[in-house]
Design an enzyme around this catalytic site. Structure first.
Site, PDB file in Angstrom:
ATOM      1  N   GLU A 138       0.914  -1.096   0.089  1.00 22.96           N
ATOM      2  CA  GLU A 138       0.078   0.059  -0.225  1.00 22.96           C
ATOM      3  C   GLU A 138       0.884   1.329   0.170  1.00 22.96           C
ATOM      4  O   GLU A 138       1.616   1.326   0.775  1.00 22.96           O
ATOM      5  CB  GLU A 138      -0.947  -0.047   1.140  1.00 22.96           C
ATOM      6  CG  GLU A 138      -1.571   1.194   1.684  1.00 22.96           C
ATOM      7  CD  GLU A 138      -2.070   1.160   2.798  1.00 22.96           C
ATOM      8  OE1 GLU A 138      -2.548   2.362   3.529  1.00 22.96           O
ATOM      9  OE2 GLU A 138      -2.387   0.311   3.606  1.00 22.96           O
ATOM     10  N   LYS A 172     -10.644  -2.601   8.336  1.00 22.64           N
ATOM     11  CA  LYS A 172      -9.247  -2.172   9.035  1.00 22.64           C
ATOM     12  C   LYS A 172      -9.854  -1.690  10.284  1.00 22.64           C
ATOM     13  O   LYS A 172     -10.267  -0.845  10.586  1.00 22.64           O
ATOM     14  CB  LYS A 172      -8.726  -1.198   8.022  1.00 22.64           C
ATOM     15  CG  LYS A 172      -7.297  -0.315   8.860  1.00 22.64           C
ATOM     16  CD  LYS A 172      -6.943   0.545   7.735  1.00 22.64           C
ATOM     17  CE  LYS A 172      -5.916   1.536   8.320  1.00 22.64           C
ATOM     18  NZ  LYS A 172      -5.167   2.609   7.520  1.00 22.64           N
TER      19      LYS A 172
END
Length: 216
Positions: free
Chosen positions: A46, A134
């Site tokens: 990411e 998340k």
């Protein structure tokens, strides 16, 4: 192999369910880090949108490392999302729950992992179609929180981020997490500063070995 239209591979993800978070590093260093990351057998990386040149970095990583899942993190607004998608991000990660961002990503069939803190936020994100939620920041919440949330909400896929380290990563998987996000604890500062990419690769491998029994 299950993919979305931008090529995200869940099969690749589950081979090493760690999302490596890269933030605010120079491009040349990022490319060397990602090469070590790939060579260590990690698969999902990411780039945060508050990294200088994030869109350009994502584009280049997609080209140079087609075998990896390359996504955009710190996506907070619809503008961030648009830039990330145009750059070719294969998945989206947010630090907050922006319902519009989640809805558009879901409509575009792009996996999205929205950041949530409370059970209500977690359930809301999942009901909107999040691929996984998340749990952020997990630093203070810890492993017990993951267990507590999954007791009544066991159908939800949780991705704790913040506070996950080599020392405790195994315990998050034992608690039922389907993956973790790791930034500073993954990108060993000493090894990065010394440009010791062979050492960094071996460090990545050692972290992956901590969760070996949870891999397919």
């Amino acid at each position: 192999m299950l993919t979305n239209k931008l090529g995200f591979s869940w099969e690749q993800y589950y081979r090493a369910p760690i999302v490596g978070i890269v933030r605010s590093l120079p491009q040349d260093i990022i490319f060397d880090i990602v090469a070590a990351y790939r060579d260590a057998g990690l698969t999902t990386i990411e780039i945060t949108m508050n990294t200088e040149g994030a869109a350009d970095i994502i584009k280049k990583l997609r080209s140079r490392f087609p075998e990896l899942n390359v996504g955009a993190g710190t996506v907070c607004t619809l503008s961030d999302l648009e830039v990330a998608i145009q750059a070719g991000a294969q998945f989206i990660v947010t630090p907050i729950l922006n319902e519009e961002v989640v809805k558009i990503a879901v409509t575009q069939h792009i996996p999205i992992f929205p950041g949530c803190y409370t059970p209500t936020e977690i359930y809301k994100a999942w009901s909107l179609g999040a691929s996984a939620v998340k749990v952020f920041p997990a630093t203070q919440l810890g492993v017990q929180y993951i267990k507590d949330v999954l007791a009544p909400l066991n159908q939800i896929k949780l991705l704790p981020t913040g506070g996950v380290s080599k020392e405790n990563i195994r315990s998050f998987f034992e608690a039922g997490a389907i993956g973790v996000g790791m930034g500073s604890s993954l990108l060993n500062k000493t090894l990065v500063n010394n440009k010791d990419y062979e050492g960094l690769k071996n460090y990545f491998i050692s972290i992956k070995e901590e969760i070996f029994e949870f891999l397919p």
